[in-house]
Design a protein around this motif. Structure first.
Motif, PDB file in Angstrom:
ATOM      1  N   ALA A 295      29.094  34.746 -56.293  1.00  0.00           N
ATOM      2  CA  ALA A 295      29.542  35.361 -57.555  1.00  0.00           C
ATOM      3  C   ALA A 295      29.860  34.287 -58.595  1.00  0.00           C
ATOM      4  CB  ALA A 295      30.760  36.244 -57.309  1.00  0.00           C
ATOM      5  N   GLY A 296      30.472  33.203 -58.165  1.00  0.00           N
ATOM      6  CA  GLY A 296      30.792  32.113 -59.087  1.00  0.00           C
ATOM      7  C   GLY A 296      29.549  31.443 -59.632  1.00  0.00           C
ATOM      8  N   LEU A 297      28.558  31.245 -58.767  1.00  0.00           N
ATOM      9  CA  LEU A 297      27.288  30.666 -59.194  1.00  0.00           C
ATOM     10  C   LEU A 297      26.622  31.564 -60.221  1.00  0.00           C
ATOM     11  CD1 LEU A 297      24.889  28.716 -59.053  1.00  0.00           C
ATOM     12  CD2 LEU A 297      24.127  29.929 -56.989  1.00  0.00           C
ATOM     13  N   GLU A 298      26.555  32.856 -59.918  1.00  0.00           N
ATOM     14  CA  GLU A 298      25.925  33.795 -60.843  1.00  0.00           C
ATOM     15  C   GLU A 298      26.674  33.864 -62.173  1.00  0.00           C
ATOM     16  OE1 GLU A 298      25.551  37.447 -58.600  1.00  0.00           O
ATOM     17  OE2 GLU A 298      24.175  36.499 -57.174  1.00  0.00           O
ATOM     18  N   ALA A 299      28.002  33.763 -62.138  1.00  0.00           N
ATOM     19  CA  ALA A 299      28.800  33.782 -63.374  1.00  0.00           C
ATOM     20  C   ALA A 299      28.490  32.563 -64.235  1.00  0.00           C
ATOM     21  CB  ALA A 299      30.289  33.838 -63.043  1.00  0.00           C
ATOM     22  N   GLN A 300      28.344  31.397 -63.621  1.00  0.00           N
ATOM     23  CA  GLN A 300      28.026  30.182 -64.378  1.00  0.00           C
ATOM     24  C   GLN A 300      26.639  30.295 -65.013  1.00  0.00           C
ATOM     25  OE1 GLN A 300      30.809  28.981 -65.002  1.00  0.00           O
ATOM     26  NE2 GLN A 300      30.745  26.918 -64.187  1.00  0.00           N
ATOM     27  N   ILE A 301      25.699  30.864 -64.280  1.00  0.00           N
ATOM     28  CA  ILE A 301      24.351  31.054 -64.822  1.00  0.00           C
ATOM     29  C   ILE A 301      24.402  32.038 -65.985  1.00  0.00           C
ATOM     30  CG2 ILE A 301      22.048  31.973 -64.300  1.00  0.00           C
ATOM     31  CD1 ILE A 301      22.467  30.812 -61.421  1.00  0.00           C
ATOM     32  N   GLU A 302      25.138  33.117 -65.807  1.00  0.00           N
ATOM     33  CA  GLU A 302      25.262  34.145 -66.849  1.00  0.00           C
ATOM     34  C   GLU A 302      25.907  33.576 -68.120  1.00  0.00           C
ATOM     35  OE1 GLU A 302      24.962  37.857 -68.661  1.00  0.00           O
ATOM     36  OE2 GLU A 302      24.155  37.303 -66.696  1.00  0.00           O
ATOM     37  N   LYS A 303      26.893  32.704 -67.948  1.00  0.00           N
ATOM     38  CA  LYS A 303      27.602  32.118 -69.103  1.00  0.00           C
ATOM     39  C   LYS A 303      26.791  31.029 -69.802  1.00  0.00           C
ATOM     40  CE  LYS A 303      31.476  31.035 -67.000  1.00  0.00           C
ATOM     41  NZ  LYS A 303      32.855  30.584 -66.722  1.00  0.00           N
ATOM     42  N   GLN A 304      25.660  30.648 -69.188  1.00  0.00           N
ATOM     43  CA  GLN A 304      24.793  29.626 -69.785  1.00  0.00           C
ATOM     44  C   GLN A 304      25.517  28.279 -69.977  1.00  0.00           C
ATOM     45  OE1 GLN A 304      21.366  30.130 -71.145  1.00  0.00           O
ATOM     46  NE2 GLN A 304      21.406  31.941 -69.856  1.00  0.00           N
ATOM     47  N   VAL A 305      26.367  27.910 -69.015  1.00  0.00           N
ATOM     48  CA  VAL A 305      27.103  26.652 -69.137  1.00  0.00           C
ATOM     49  C   VAL A 305      26.149  25.466 -68.998  1.00  0.00           C
ATOM     50  CG1 VAL A 305      29.255  27.654 -68.278  1.00  0.00           C
ATOM     51  CG2 VAL A 305      27.692  26.527 -66.667  1.00  0.00           C
ATOM     52  N   ASP A 306      26.542  24.349 -69.608  1.00  0.00           N
ATOM     53  CA  ASP A 306      25.739  23.131 -69.474  1.00  0.00           C
ATOM     54  C   ASP A 306      26.050  22.455 -68.133  1.00  0.00           C
ATOM     55  OD1 ASP A 306      28.175  21.766 -69.833  1.00  0.00           O
ATOM     56  OD2 ASP A 306      27.779  21.406 -71.953  1.00  0.00           O
ATOM     57  N   PHE A 307      25.260  21.438 -67.794  1.00  0.00           N
ATOM     58  CA  PHE A 307      25.460  20.746 -66.525  1.00  0.00           C
ATOM     59  C   PHE A 307      26.849  20.126 -66.426  1.00  0.00           C
ATOM     60  CE2 PHE A 307      20.930  21.041 -65.644  1.00  0.00           C
ATOM     61  CZ  PHE A 307      20.895  21.074 -64.261  1.00  0.00           C
ATOM     62  N   ALA A 308      27.353  19.569 -67.523  1.00  0.00           N
ATOM     63  CA  ALA A 308      28.681  18.958 -67.501  1.00  0.00           C
ATOM     64  C   ALA A 308      29.737  19.998 -67.132  1.00  0.00           C
ATOM     65  CB  ALA A 308      28.999  18.312 -68.848  1.00  0.00           C
ATOM     66  N   THR A 309      29.651  21.167 -67.719  1.00  0.00           N
ATOM     67  CA  THR A 309      30.599  22.238 -67.423  1.00  0.00           C
ATOM     68  C   THR A 309      30.380  22.778 -66.024  1.00  0.00           C
ATOM     69  OG1 THR A 309      30.681  22.821 -69.771  1.00  0.00           O
ATOM     70  CG2 THR A 309      31.460  24.489 -68.205  1.00  0.00           C
ATOM     71  N   PHE A 310      29.120  22.968 -65.641  1.00  0.00           N
ATOM     72  CA  PHE A 310      28.796  23.495 -64.312  1.00  0.00           C
ATOM     73  C   PHE A 310      29.444  22.648 -63.223  1.00  0.00           C
ATOM     74  CE2 PHE A 310      26.110  23.708 -60.511  1.00  0.00           C
ATOM     75  CZ  PHE A 310      26.147  25.067 -60.256  1.00  0.00           C
ATOM     76  N   PHE A 311      29.251  21.341 -63.286  1.00  0.00           N
ATOM     77  CA  PHE A 311      29.838  20.476 -62.264  1.00  0.00           C
ATOM     78  C   PHE A 311      31.327  20.249 -62.509  1.00  0.00           C
ATOM     79  CE2 PHE A 311      25.382  19.369 -61.349  1.00  0.00           C
ATOM     80  CZ  PHE A 311      25.397  19.536 -59.972  1.00  0.00           C
ATOM     81  N   GLY A 312      31.749  20.246 -63.774  1.00  0.00           N
ATOM     82  CA  GLY A 312      33.159  20.074 -64.086  1.00  0.00           C
ATOM     83  C   GLY A 312      34.021  21.221 -63.582  1.00  0.00           C
ATOM     84  N   GLU A 313      33.465  22.423 -63.572  1.00  0.00           N
ATOM     85  CA  GLU A 313      34.194  23.605 -63.104  1.00  0.00           C
ATOM     86  C   GLU A 313      33.918  23.933 -61.642  1.00  0.00           C
ATOM     87  OE1 GLU A 313      33.321  26.804 -65.850  1.00  0.00           O
ATOM     88  OE2 GLU A 313      34.509  25.856 -67.446  1.00  0.00           O
ATOM     89  N   ALA A 314      33.120  23.121 -60.987  1.00  0.00           N
ATOM     90  CA  ALA A 314      32.806  23.370 -59.575  1.00  0.00           C
ATOM     91  C   ALA A 314      34.104  23.355 -58.764  1.00  0.00           C
ATOM     92  CB  ALA A 314      31.836  22.319 -59.048  1.00  0.00           C
ATOM     93  N   PRO A 315      34.281  24.351 -57.900  1.00  0.00           N
ATOM     94  CA  PRO A 315      35.522  24.422 -57.119  1.00  0.00           C
ATOM     95  C   PRO A 315      35.805  23.148 -56.317  1.00  0.00           C
ATOM     96  CG  PRO A 315      34.340  26.487 -56.960  1.00  0.00           C
ATOM     97  CD  PRO A 315      33.430  25.523 -57.680  1.00  0.00           C
ATOM     98  N   SER A 316      34.805  22.629 -55.629  1.00  0.00           N
ATOM     99  CA  SER A 316      34.990  21.375 -54.890  1.00  0.00           C
ATOM    100  C   SER A 316      33.639  20.881 -54.391  1.00  0.00           C
ATOM    101  CB  SER A 316      35.935  21.571 -53.697  1.00  0.00           C
ATOM    102  OG  SER A 316      35.386  22.468 -52.763  1.00  0.00           O
ATOM    103  N   MET A 317      33.362  19.633 -54.659  1.00  0.00           N
ATOM    104  CA  MET A 317      32.139  19.048 -54.132  1.00  0.00           C
ATOM    105  C   MET A 317      32.312  18.927 -52.612  1.00  0.00           C
ATOM    106  SD  MET A 317      30.205  18.774 -56.742  1.00  0.00           S
ATOM    107  CE  MET A 317      28.845  17.776 -56.142  1.00  0.00           C
ATOM    108  N   HIS A 318      31.221  19.181 -51.884  1.00  0.00           N
ATOM    109  CA  HIS A 318      31.289  19.148 -50.422  1.00  0.00           C
ATOM    110  C   HIS A 318      31.691  17.751 -49.946  1.00  0.00           C
ATOM    111  CE1 HIS A 318      30.167  19.529 -46.235  1.00  0.00           C
ATOM    112  NE2 HIS A 318      30.215  20.839 -46.426  1.00  0.00           N
ATOM    113  N   PRO A 319      32.577  17.673 -48.943  1.00  0.00           N
ATOM    114  CA  PRO A 319      33.004  16.351 -48.470  1.00  0.00           C
ATOM    115  C   PRO A 319      31.876  15.496 -47.902  1.00  0.00           C
ATOM    116  CG  PRO A 319      33.979  18.125 -47.133  1.00  0.00           C
ATOM    117  CD  PRO A 319      33.257  18.769 -48.275  1.00  0.00           C
TER     118      PRO A 319
END
Length: 116
Positions: free
Chosen positions: A45-69
């Motif tokens: 759902a979070g992925l689809e919301a980011q796509i729907e909002k048309q966020v840029d790459f900076a925002t997409f990764f900046g708002e990512a819940p957590s990068m995998h360890p």
């Protein structure tokens, strides 16, 4: 130092290209989504919301819940650049994603792509 143009590009503009790339190699959109969610910590759902909002790459990764360890285990070459040597943190995240999509398109097993 100027920022790379991809940082301002809409993630939603590139996402279909990831899907097309893997579908040409008989892989699925679900696998693309699984990889993106694994790397970034987004749920579907979070992925689809980011796509729907048309966020840029900076925002997409900046708002990512957590990068995998285990993302530091992603190594190799994308566009002639070793992903583990990329100095800009945002560009490295983009290259990690590119590398994972490339591995999927090449038929690598999901367990290996997700560094399990």
């Amino acid at each position: 130092m100027s920022k790379h143009p991809i940082f301002a590009m809409a993630f939603a503009k590139v996402y279909p290209m990831y899907v097309q790339k893997v579908e040409r190699k008989n892989q699925s959109k679900n696998d693309v989504d699984r990889i993106i969610c694994w790397l970034t910590g987004y749920d579907q759902a979070g992925l689809e919301a980011q796509i729907e909002k048309q966020v840029d790459f900076a925002t997409f990764f900046g708002e990512a819940p957590s990068m995998h360890p285990n993302c530091h285990l992603i190594k190799g070459v994308v566009c002639g650049v070793r992903v583990e040597e990329v100095e800009d943190p945002l560009m490295q995240k983009i290259r990690w994603l590119d590398k994972l999509i490339d591995e999927l398109a090449k038929g690598k097993k999901m367990e290996k792509i997700l560094r399990e």
